[in-house]
Design a protein around this motif. Structure first.
Motif, short mmCIF file in Angstrom:
data_model
loop_
_atom_site.label_atom_id
_atom_site.label_comp_id
_atom_site.label_asym_id
_atom_site.label_seq_id
_atom_site.Cartn_x
_atom_site.Cartn_y
_atom_site.Cartn_z
N GLY A 41 68.55 85.11 49.92
CA GLY A 41 68.49 83.67 50.13
C GLY A 41 68.73 83.23 51.55
O GLY A 41 68.83 82.03 51.82
N SER A 42 68.82 84.17 52.49
CA SER A 42 69.11 83.82 53.88
C SER A 42 68.37 84.74 54.82
O SER A 42 68.17 85.92 54.51
N HIS A 43 67.99 84.20 55.99
CA HIS A 43 67.41 85.03 57.05
C HIS A 43 68.49 85.65 57.92
O HIS A 43 68.20 86.60 58.66
N LEU A 44 69.70 85.13 57.87
CA LEU A 44 70.71 85.46 58.87
C LEU A 44 71.90 86.23 58.33
O LEU A 44 72.76 86.66 59.10
N ALA A 45 71.98 86.41 57.03
CA ALA A 45 73.09 87.14 56.43
C ALA A 45 72.67 87.60 55.05
O ALA A 45 71.67 87.13 54.48
N ALA A 59 74.63 82.16 52.68
CA ALA A 59 74.45 81.05 51.74
C ALA A 59 72.98 81.02 51.39
O ALA A 59 72.13 81.27 52.25
N ASP A 60 72.67 80.76 50.14
CA ASP A 60 71.27 80.71 49.71
C ASP A 60 70.69 79.36 50.14
O ASP A 60 70.94 78.33 49.53
N ASN A 61 69.92 79.40 51.22
CA ASN A 61 69.31 78.18 51.76
C ASN A 61 67.83 78.07 51.43
O ASN A 61 67.12 77.25 52.02
N SER A 62 67.34 78.88 50.47
CA SER A 62 65.92 78.87 50.15
C SER A 62 65.48 77.53 49.58
O SER A 62 64.29 77.21 49.58
N GLY A 63 66.44 76.71 49.09
CA GLY A 63 66.10 75.40 48.57
C GLY A 63 65.48 74.49 49.61
O GLY A 63 64.79 73.51 49.27
N ALA A 64 65.70 74.80 50.90
CA ALA A 64 65.08 74.00 51.96
C ALA A 64 63.57 74.12 51.93
O ALA A 64 62.86 73.25 52.46
N LEU A 65 63.07 75.17 51.32
CA LEU A 65 61.63 75.37 51.18
C LEU A 65 61.17 75.14 49.75
O LEU A 65 60.12 74.54 49.51
N VAL A 94 66.35 74.72 65.87
CA VAL A 94 66.94 76.02 65.52
C VAL A 94 67.59 76.65 66.75
O VAL A 94 68.72 77.16 66.69
N ASP A 95 66.92 76.59 67.89
CA ASP A 95 67.49 77.14 69.12
C ASP A 95 68.81 76.46 69.46
O ASP A 95 69.79 77.12 69.85
N GLN A 96 68.87 75.15 69.34
CA GLN A 96 70.08 74.41 69.65
C GLN A 96 71.23 74.79 68.72
O GLN A 96 72.38 74.92 69.16
N LEU A 97 70.93 74.98 67.44
CA LEU A 97 71.97 75.37 66.48
C LEU A 97 72.53 76.75 66.81
O LEU A 97 73.74 76.98 66.72
N PHE A 98 71.66 77.69 67.19
CA PHE A 98 72.15 79.00 67.61
C PHE A 98 73.04 78.89 68.84
O PHE A 98 74.11 79.51 68.92
N ASP A 99 72.61 78.09 69.83
CA ASP A 99 73.38 77.94 71.05
C ASP A 99 74.76 77.34 70.77
O ASP A 99 75.77 77.76 71.35
N GLN A 100 74.81 76.38 69.87
CA GLN A 100 76.09 75.77 69.52
C GLN A 100 76.98 76.76 68.78
O GLN A 100 78.19 76.83 69.02
N ALA A 101 76.39 77.53 67.86
CA ALA A 101 77.18 78.47 67.06
C ALA A 101 77.81 79.55 67.93
O ALA A 101 78.97 79.94 67.70
N VAL A 102 77.09 80.07 68.91
CA VAL A 102 77.60 81.17 69.72
C VAL A 102 78.68 80.69 70.70
O VAL A 102 79.46 81.50 71.20
N ALA A 103 78.72 79.39 70.97
CA ALA A 103 79.70 78.85 71.91
C ALA A 103 80.86 78.16 71.22
O ALA A 103 81.72 77.57 71.88
N THR A 104 80.94 78.23 69.89
CA THR A 104 81.98 77.56 69.12
C THR A 104 83.02 78.57 68.66
O THR A 104 82.71 79.46 67.86
N ARG A 163 74.45 78.50 59.09
CA ARG A 163 73.80 78.17 57.82
C ARG A 163 72.80 77.03 57.99
O ARG A 163 71.74 77.04 57.36
N LYS A 164 73.13 76.06 58.84
CA LYS A 164 72.17 74.99 59.11
C LYS A 164 70.92 75.54 59.79
O LYS A 164 69.79 75.14 59.47
N ALA A 165 71.11 76.46 60.71
CA ALA A 165 69.96 77.08 61.38
C ALA A 165 69.09 77.81 60.37
O ALA A 165 67.85 77.73 60.42
N ASP A 166 69.73 78.50 59.43
CA ASP A 166 68.96 79.22 58.42
C ASP A 166 68.13 78.27 57.56
O ASP A 166 66.97 78.56 57.24
N ALA A 167 68.70 77.13 57.18
CA ALA A 167 67.95 76.16 56.38
C ALA A 167 66.72 75.68 57.14
O ALA A 167 65.64 75.52 56.55
N ARG A 168 66.85 75.46 58.44
CA ARG A 168 65.70 75.02 59.25
C ARG A 168 64.65 76.13 59.35
O ARG A 168 63.46 75.87 59.36
N ILE A 169 65.12 77.38 59.42
CA ILE A 169 64.17 78.51 59.47
C ILE A 169 63.39 78.59 58.16
O ILE A 169 62.18 78.83 58.15
#
Length: 745
Positions: free
Chosen positions: A425-429, A437-443, A664-674, A685-691
């Motif tokens: 359910g995720s591209h990232l985990a 988190a299963d974010n497939s519902g975004a699609l 998606v790029d912005q969410l990754f940048d924020q996650a790595v700096a938080t 998880r938000k980035a994954d939903a957008r993907i």
């Protein structure tokens, strides 16, 4: 690419598409009180045994895919075997647990923590005072600093694969004493735990020449339970031996020999006793399982039951009324006037008997092995190339995704292996990881009606006019649906349309087979194949095994601007790609039901990734990504929005679907700096939903991990997420039994 355990961090997040894959897993810490978390779908299967039950000594022969070109994991041509060697002989500040969570490795670290956040992030490492290199020198700040300088990206003389994380470091210095290392970051870095695992000595990292060349063929200085004794490229093996300066639990084994054995030869190597451990494919699993059943059944021979024999032919079931000699006599009596033919048949029969006898001997030897099963920390996905063609339209990509039953596809691969068939359910985990988190519902799930509506909205009209195109050597391409290219009988590259209505009744049905495919591989239970012979055509007749004919066989071709909607589905053709071809056939049948035709193109394994995936020469493809312990760092290049390069080309990094967004790029940048772990996880998880919503890739299922192991080998097998403990591997003492709990380490 084999998966011999899990690296803490994938230096380059490698793509895998056949068997086995490589690499790393999960996020930064345990779940918060507000986050229930998830569990791994399958536990590791390693026959755990306490150290006091493991014999001292012995050599473990471990099958790997190849002897690596380099022993430096930070170089571009490092592979899974490079990682295996590094895990056994080099320091890692963190190890992964059964859920893939980084945990301090007490053999090297007493503690590591962020001690300052303002004005700069500062991490203080306190080293184990016993930790020394094999030359007797203490592990210290000089080694950390040398690795930082080599991987910072500031000196182009170092031929590094990547510098993620290291480029954020401002300085490294000695702390209050020699056992403390103080790392100051120029910019906040959430994934700081990913660094210095593995850690190379300053002898390797200190100069470009040492980094680029000396660590490729040998490692003179190490600091693990084992050390590199010999790299033998002539015999294709690497020998690791006990490190006499190791301060932790002493290794149980005298040596580990990593031996290169092709996957399709491993069952034979196991039977011959030349290896005791190695990942195997489902065919080898079947042989070992059969040998075990035969050994457990009183009076049963080693090949009891309907099993494939030499050459893929069915072996004669035990107890059959007609043996080889009887069959030969019956044939001779029926053709007694043709003595020369009878002699030829006798010679062929003798060869078959010898081959069967050798096969039965192998089956008898395989009784001493078992297959340990888990799931790799990697998932197989359907990639949709959004650079050009119909899939450049997000509506068409979403229609493809909505036409696919991911649960059914997972079942096709995993259920026969006795593994949980749960879609990813995720591209990232993966399930069990903090970030999962299963974010497939975004699609959205499978919905043929919605898929057709999306295609209609994109302008693809059922039964619309299609311009006929002539191709050299073909009949009519496009609306007539004839084969674009016949596949050669020896399994070379080939292309064919799935689900088309080919009216020619005089063609040899064998022309549609891929390398090693029997008629049963072409359709479920051979029924479609039979229908093809009787009726001249059948939707799905050219699909791999398990592909059922669509219910709506009369689905009209979708067309737009005179072009039929047909997607080129590129697949590898090697012997290990059977499961991918099966899944591709199911996908093709599902797409046909909504009016999307697929043109399957089988290419050589060698060119599959380089010449097709990386270069964008495909519409649909199947390949796998490893999950990462640090998705904010490692996954960003895979999903980053492609940008034009200075020379006018498109810089896609590792985003081979060419689909990305600024958000998606912005969410990754924020996650790595938080540095707040909960916030960083939420951003991932938000980035994954957008993907998911962009529909550039559709995760299907977690890859199976099947490891054949001699029954008395313990603390080894299918490791799942967890980093192997090499010093605990060994052979069970006589009379001892494996424990059901954790190992004694």
């Amino acid at each position: 690419m084999s998966h011999n355990g899990v690296a803490l961090r994938a230096v380059t997040r490698s793509v895998v598409f056949l068997t086995a894959g490589a690499l790393a897993v999960t996020a930064l810490s345990g779940c918060s009180s507000e986050d229930k978390g998830s569990k791994p779908l399958a536990e590791q299967d390693i026959a755990p045994a306490a150290r006091d039950r493991v014999a001292d000594g012995g050599t473990l022969h471990w099958a790997v895919d190849a002897v690596p070109d380099t022993l430096n994991t930070f170089q571009a041509d490092a592979d899974a075997t490079t990682t295996t060697v590094a895990q056994a002989v080099l320091p890692s500040m963190y190890r992964l647990d059964a859920n893939g969570r980084p945990q301090i490795n007490p053999d090297y670290l007493e503690s590591a923590k962020v001690v300052e956040t303002e004005p700069k992030q500062v991490v203080l490492y306190k080293l184990n005072q016993q930790a020394v290199w094999s030359d007797g020198r203490e592990i210290g700040a000089a080694d950390f600093a040398a690795q930082w300088r080599a991987l910072s990206g500031k000196d182009s003389a170092y031929w590094t694969a990547r510098n993620a994380g290291y480029e954020r470091i401002a300085k490294i210095e000695r702390g209050a004493n020699d056992l403390e290392v103080k790392v100051t970051f120029a910019r906040p870095y959430a994934d700081w735990r990913s660094l210095f695992s593995p850690l190379y000595p300053k002898d390797v990292m200190g100069t470009p020449d040492a980094f680029n060349d000396s660590a490729r063929k040998k490692l003179k200085v190490t600091a693990g339970p084992f050390q590199v004794k010999k790299v033998d490229r002539k015999d294709d093996e690497i020998t690791l031996t006990r490190n006499p300066r190791w301060w932790g639990h002493p290794a149980k084994l005298n040596e580990i020999v990593l031996r290169a054995v092709p996957r399709d030869k491993r069952a034979t190597a196991l039977a011959a006793g030349s290896i005791e451990l190695g990942e195997v494919d489902p065919e080898a699993l079947g042989r070992i399982s059969l040998a075990a059943r035969a050994g457990a059944t009183p009076g049963a021979g080693p090949v009891a039951g309907p099993v494939a024999g030499p050459g893929g032919r069915p072996a004669r079931p035990s107890g059959s009324n007609l043996g080889a000699a009887d069959a030969l006599r019956s044939w001779a009596l029926a053709h007694e006037d043709d003595e020369e033919a009878a002699d030829d048949e006798l010679s062929a029969s003798q060869k078959k008997r010898r081959a069967l006898a050798a096969y039965e001997r192998e089956q008898a030897a395989l009784k001493g092995y078992e297959v340990r099963r888990s799931l790799e920390p990697a998932y197989t996905q359907l990639a949709l190339n959004g650079a050009s063609g119909p899939l450049a339209d997000e509506r068409v990509r979403r229609a493809v995704a909505r036409a696919i039953d991911r649960k059914a596809l997972a079942g096709v691969v995993l259920t026969p292996l006795g593994l949980p068939a749960v879609p990813v359910g995720s591209h990232l985990a993966l399930s069990g990881q903090d970030a999962y988190a299963d974010n497939s519902g975004a699609l959205g799930g499978q919905d043929a009606k919605e898929a057709r509506a999306l295609l209609a909205d994109a302008g693809w009209v059922p039964g619309g006019p299609v311009e006929k195109e002539k191709k050299k050597g073909d009949k009519a391409a496009g609306t007539e649906g004839h084969k674009a290219k016949r596949e050669s009988a020896d399994g070379d590259d080939g292309t064919y349309i799935v689900g088309e209505d080919d009216k020619s009744d005089d063609q040899d049905p064998k022309d549609h087979r891929g390398s090693g495919d029997s008629p049963r591989h072409l359709a479920q239970d051979g029924k479609q194949y039979a229908n093809k012979l009787k009726q001249g055509s059948a939707p799905g007749a050219y699909a791999p095994k398990g592909t059922a004919a669509p219910a709506d066989a009369a689905t009209k071709v979708l067309a737009k601007n005179g072009k039929a909607l047909a997607l080129r589905f590129v697949l590898p053709s090697g012997p290990g790609s059977g499961p991918l071809r099966t899944v591709a056939g199911r996908i093709s049948a599902m797409l046909e039901k909504v009016g999307i035709r697929t043109e399957i193109s089988k290419v050589s394994d060698k060119s599959y990734f380089k010449d097709h995936i990386a270069s964008g020469q495909y519409d649909l493809a199947l390949y796998s990504w490893p999950a990462s312990a640090f998705p904010a760092t490692d996954a960003r290049p895979i999903f980053a929005k492609p940008v034009p390069a200075a020379d006018g080309s498109l810089n896609v990094e590792q985003n081979y679907t060419r689909v990305g967004t600024d958000q998606v790029d912005q969410l990754f940048d924020q996650a790595v700096a938080t540095l707040d772990e909960g916030k960083s996880r939420s951003l991932i998880r938000k980035a994954d939903a957008r993907i998911w919503a962009a529909a550039g890739s559709i995760p299907l299922y977690q890859r199976p991990q099947l490891t054949a192991v001699k029954k008395n080998v313990v603390n080894a097998g299918s490791f799942g997420f967890q980093t192997p403990v090499y010093e605990d591997m060994g052979f069970l003492k006589k009379g001892a039994k494996p424990a059901s709990g954790p190992t004694g380490h």
